[in-house]
Design an enzyme around this catalytic site. Structure first.
Site, PDB file in Angstrom:
ATOM      1  N   LEU A   1       0.623  -1.362   0.028  1.00 14.18           N
ATOM      2  CA  LEU A   1       0.064   0.301  -0.169  1.00 14.18           C
ATOM      3  C   LEU A   1       1.020   1.373  -0.221  1.00 14.18           C
ATOM      4  O   LEU A   1       0.384   2.416  -0.638  1.00 14.18           O
ATOM      5  CB  LEU A   1      -0.946  -0.362   1.418  1.00 14.18           C
ATOM      6  N   GLY A   2       1.731   0.703   1.082  1.00 15.85           N
ATOM      7  CA  GLY A   2       2.874   2.402   1.140  1.00 15.85           C
ATOM      8  C   GLY A   2       4.408   1.834   1.615  1.00 15.85           C
ATOM      9  O   GLY A   2       4.089   1.241   2.068  1.00 15.85           O
TER      10      GLY A   2
ATOM     11  N   PRO B   1       7.381  -0.467   4.891  1.00 12.88           N
ATOM     12  CA  PRO B   1       6.157  -0.659   3.936  1.00 12.88           C
ATOM     13  C   PRO B   1       4.993  -1.683   5.136  1.00 12.88           C
ATOM     14  O   PRO B   1       5.131  -1.823   5.731  1.00 12.88           O
ATOM     15  CB  PRO B   1       7.127  -1.986   3.484  1.00 12.88           C
TER      16      PRO B   1
ATOM     17  N   ASP C   1       3.649  13.124  16.832  1.00 12.61           N
ATOM     18  CA  ASP C   1       3.889  12.775  15.100  1.00 12.61           C
ATOM     19  C   ASP C   1       2.564  13.341  14.724  1.00 12.61           C
ATOM     20  O   ASP C   1       2.282  12.348  13.356  1.00 12.61           O
ATOM     21  CB  ASP C   1       4.649  11.157  14.778  1.00 12.61           C
TER      22      ASP C   1
END
Length: 815
Positions: A504-505, A511, A623
């Protein structure tokens, strides 16, 4: 004789009107009779004549239009009912709204002074407010200023700070009799920091001493009710606001003195109770008398004297008659030196005196110097508050134990009360010292054993890599969290052996792969990259924190896996990916209209508020950014990635770190520069996200040709020039409500102010976003965090098989 004659002319001229208007207003020359009603534009409320069950009297009232079982929320002629159905509701030539009886006599009137020659209109609003106003929309009178029986979202209960005049909501005399009853509820005019309920003229119930800001009640899945205390130079008032869509909710002051929060449940066609007060004996005013506290959790003797006090009349106390309260065992010594005893989680007593904004030390000194001062309390809230320092003179009345989020109160006692305690304290200190010494010896012995064991493991080659975590450690980390452990072969099978088609990314952790379990459930798997800057600490941190958090705006973790060098987190799959995937893409951003963007903003705010205030743990995310906000199937936001999060203690306000982690463009200046982080660091990051959602571009690369110019600076310049709407994503500007947009931009700029103390808390942010109210003027924000801190650029690739996307990790040396 001009007045009565003019009234008759109005009545005679009204025969041409509709028989059942269905409209939302009454103008000069129009009227409403017994068989007619008017209805608000959205068909939420109706206004007309009604007769209560088991009664022959007739009243003019407002009720919910869509509910078949008539629910009346306001009554006009409550003290002067009609005895038949001959009444008429109309507007007279002097501009007042009146009810006329059979002989055209005035039964009830709005009774306001109007300007000659100016016509008025009465209009029923969708919030249930009946407003009498001029053509220029200026309000002459409104039913919300005269609450009766029900308290609706948007109403307010004010007290005038100059005159002391208060508005109280009145109860019905009985369930079928809208004559004013015995009970009334409003802001206490003598102590305008608390709600008070009166029975006739006597105090019957008293709420907690209120702080400025909002508290939250969740109604069902999508609706949130905000209770707020607001103050300005003229008045202090209590109000409620409902967000999340159109839903019918109200508070009712019953004829018995019970206040119930009710929400209409459409499926079951009934009113569901979501809250009520008073609910126990301790909520009865001054149940235990002076200098005594009440605890409803105790089944027998619910009253007890404070430490240093004894029953005033012991015989009455033994018989369960506590109203006489308690008296001091030893008289105060004042100049000789009194002390203060701290009581925690205690409802603050009645008749407080506010000394305004000062330090805790000054608050104590002010009380100590006044021999009549019997107690003081201090609020450590950083937002603007109704009070910082409160003191009490004389008896302490209406104390209740177990009050949530109440500040500590310090009770004055004679110095001699503490002498006997000092002897006990010395004995306890000796026991404590001996225990510490024995514990240190035992700790040293265990440490030696562990060191020897580690040396043995190193010799046999069994030790882990620098950021390794084995299955035993993982089981210890997840013990008590009920977080399932997945075998590696199960995760590999679900992701087709981590195939590139399922990827997915990629983020700072490593990953992310899409997968499907054997039961058909879709999952997202975050796989830690060997060369990732995030290792075992972040992995363990995310397991321990997010497994204990449950909120509809936080991503849900399904399980984890750690076998050998493999470390993975398994989450529910978010079909709509992340927020940045939408708003920063030229084609996909048009799929998000303003209403969806505003709902996403509110959802993120509620999620962060939960982390900071409402969860079992107080958590700083550290974050927050658009890529860490995922979107579910209904486009509801889910905050994710808790690897950098930190747990705070209940009284902890900020912390310092030598390892600054986060993403360039979202970090607050005090965190990026000095390693200081707090709840206000997350507020800064939220403000950046809010502005990005409105504008559709990233803060940290807004102007590629000018690195010093970013989205925050651009927003600030437009705000100062009165052109803030130019910040809005151009394609949706024409369809956006201007007031809501300006409010969101102002909140965003308040969140990114340079000084952390100037930024609001998330509770205030949620409140300001949810209600159109006066807000502070933003100060100059922190425009950008320069890249001179040796932070790795978000696009930099590290050696190895993984690429780090958007995360920068900086190690700072302590100054």
């Amino acid at each position: 004789m001009e007045g009565p004659f003019s009234i008759q002319l109005v009545i005679l001229s009204s025969f041409y009107l509709l028989t059942c208007t269905g409209e939302d207003k009454i103008t000069l020359g129009q009227s409403v009779t017994a068989n007619q009603t008017i209805t608000s534009v959205g068909r939420i409320f109706s206004l007309g004549f009604f007769t209560p069950y088991n009664s022959t009297n007739c009243y003019v009232g407002i009720w919910y239009h869509k509910i078949s079982n008539q629910t009346v929320v306001w009554v006009a002629n409550r003290e002067n009912p009609l005895t038949d159905s001959s009444g008429v509701l109309t507007i007279t030539r002097d501009g007042n709204l009146v009810i006329l009886g059979r002989t055209k006599n005035i039964i009830w009137s709005s009774n306001v002074l109007t300007q000659a020659g100016r016509s008025t209109t009465a209009i029923l609003m969708d919030d249930g407010n009946l407003v009498l106003r001029y053509a220029d929309q200026s309000v002459l009178w409104q039913s919300f200023d005269d609450p009766f029986g029900s308290f609706l979202p948007g109403m307010k209960l004010p007290v005038n700070l100059k005159t002391g005049e208060s508005t109280f909501i009145l109860s019905w005399k009985d369930v079928d009799d809208p004559t004013p009853g015995e009970f009334s509820l409003g802001i206490d005019p003598h102590t305008p920091r608390q709600l008070i309920m009166l029975r006739k003229s006597d105090r019957y119930w008293r709420g907690n001493v209120l702080q400025l800001g909002a508290t939250v009640t969740v109604l069902g899945k999508n609706y949130v009710l905000y209770h707020a205390i607001i103050t300005n130079n003229e008045e202090t008032y209590f109000t409620i606001t409902l967000t999340g869509g159109v839903v019918m909710a109200r508070y009712v002051l019953a004829s018995t003195g019970l206040v119930e929060g009710l929400m209409w449940e459409e499926d079951s066609k009934k009113w569901d109770k979501v809250s009520s007060f008073p609910t126990n004996t301790c909520e009865n005013y001054a149940q235990c008398g002076p200098f005594a506290s009440c605890d409803h959790r105790i089944s027998t003797l619910i009253c007890r004297c404070l430490k240093g006090f004894e029953p005033k009349i012991l015989k009455d106390w033994d018989m369960g008659t506590w109203s006489g309260g308690c008296v001091r065992r030893k008289p105060l010594e004042c100049e000789m030196g009194d002390g203060f005893m701290k009581l925690e989680r205690m409802k603050l007593p009645d008749f407080s005196i506010s000394l305004g904004n000062m330090t805790m030390r000054d608050c104590e000194l002010q009380c100590r110097r006044n021999c009549s001062c019997t107690a003081y309390a201090y609020s450590n809230m950083t937002d603007p508050v109704l009070w910082k320092c409160l003191i009490w003179i004389g008896d302490l009345i209406d104390l209740v134990e177990g009050s949530e989020r109440a500040p500590d109160i310090n009770i004055r006692l004679a110095g001699s009360e503490f002498d006997s305690k000092r002897l006990v304290s010395k004995k306890r200190m000796m026991i404590l010292i001996i225990t510490i010494i024995l514990g240190a010896i035992l700790f040293a012995f265990c440490g030696c054993c562990l060191w020897q064991r580690q040396k043995t493991r190193e010799g046999s080659g069994e030790n882990e890599s620098n950021h390794g975590i084995n299955e035993i450690e993982l089981e210890e980390s997840t013990r008590g969290s009920e977080l399932p452990l997945f075998d590696l072969h199960v995760v590999a099978a679900a992701t087709n052996n981590f195939s590139s088609e399922n990827k997915l990314g990629e983020g700072g952790f490593g990953p992310v792969y899409k997968g499907k379990l054997m039961n058909g459930e879709e999952i997202a798997v975050k796989r830690l990259c060997k060369n990732s800057g995030q290792g075992s600490e972040e992995f363990r941190n995310e397991i321990l924190l997010i497994a204990k958090l449950q909120h509809r705006n936080l991503v849900r973790i399904i399980g984890c896996c750690a076998q050998g060098e493999e470390k993975m987190l398994i989450y529910e799959y978010m079909r709509n990916k992340s927020l940045d995937w939408f708003i920063f893409d030229e084609t996909r951003r048009v799929l998000l209209d303003w209403r969806q963007r505003f709902n996403i903003i509110m959802g993120i705010a509620r999620g962060v508020l939960y982390l900071h205030q409402d969860s079992r743990l107080r958590i700083i995310h550290r974050d927050l950014k658009a890529s860490n906000v995922l979107l579910d199937n209904e486009m509801n936001p889910r905050i994710s990635d808790f690897g950098m999060a930190r747990l705070f203690g209940g009284n902890q306000t900020q912390a310092n770190t030598n390892r600054v982690v986060g993403t360039y463009g979202y970090m607050s200046p005090e965190y990026a520069m000095d390693g200081l982080f707090s709840v206000k660091s997350d507020v800064f990051s939220f403000g950046v996200i809010l502005l990005e959602i409105i504008n559709g571009k990233r803060n940290n690369n807004y102007f590629s040709d000018d690195p010093s110019q970013n989205l925050i600076r651009y927003a600030w310049e437009l705000w100062n020039e009165g052109r803030c709407l130019e910040l809005v994503d151009s394609w949706m500007l024409s369809s956006c409500p201007t007031n809501e947009l300006q409010r969101c931009i102002q909140v965003g700029l308040l969140c990114v102010q340079e000084n952390a103390k100037d930024r609001p808390t998330m509770a205030s942010v949620v409140f300001m976003l949810g209600i159109d109210t006066a807000m502070p003027t933003p100060k100059q924000p922190a425009f950008c965090v320069q890249k001179s801190f040796n932070s790795k650029d978000s696009s930099t690739s590290r050696t190895g098989s993984c690429t780090i996307n958007e995360v920068s990790i900086t190690d700072l040396q302590a100054q």
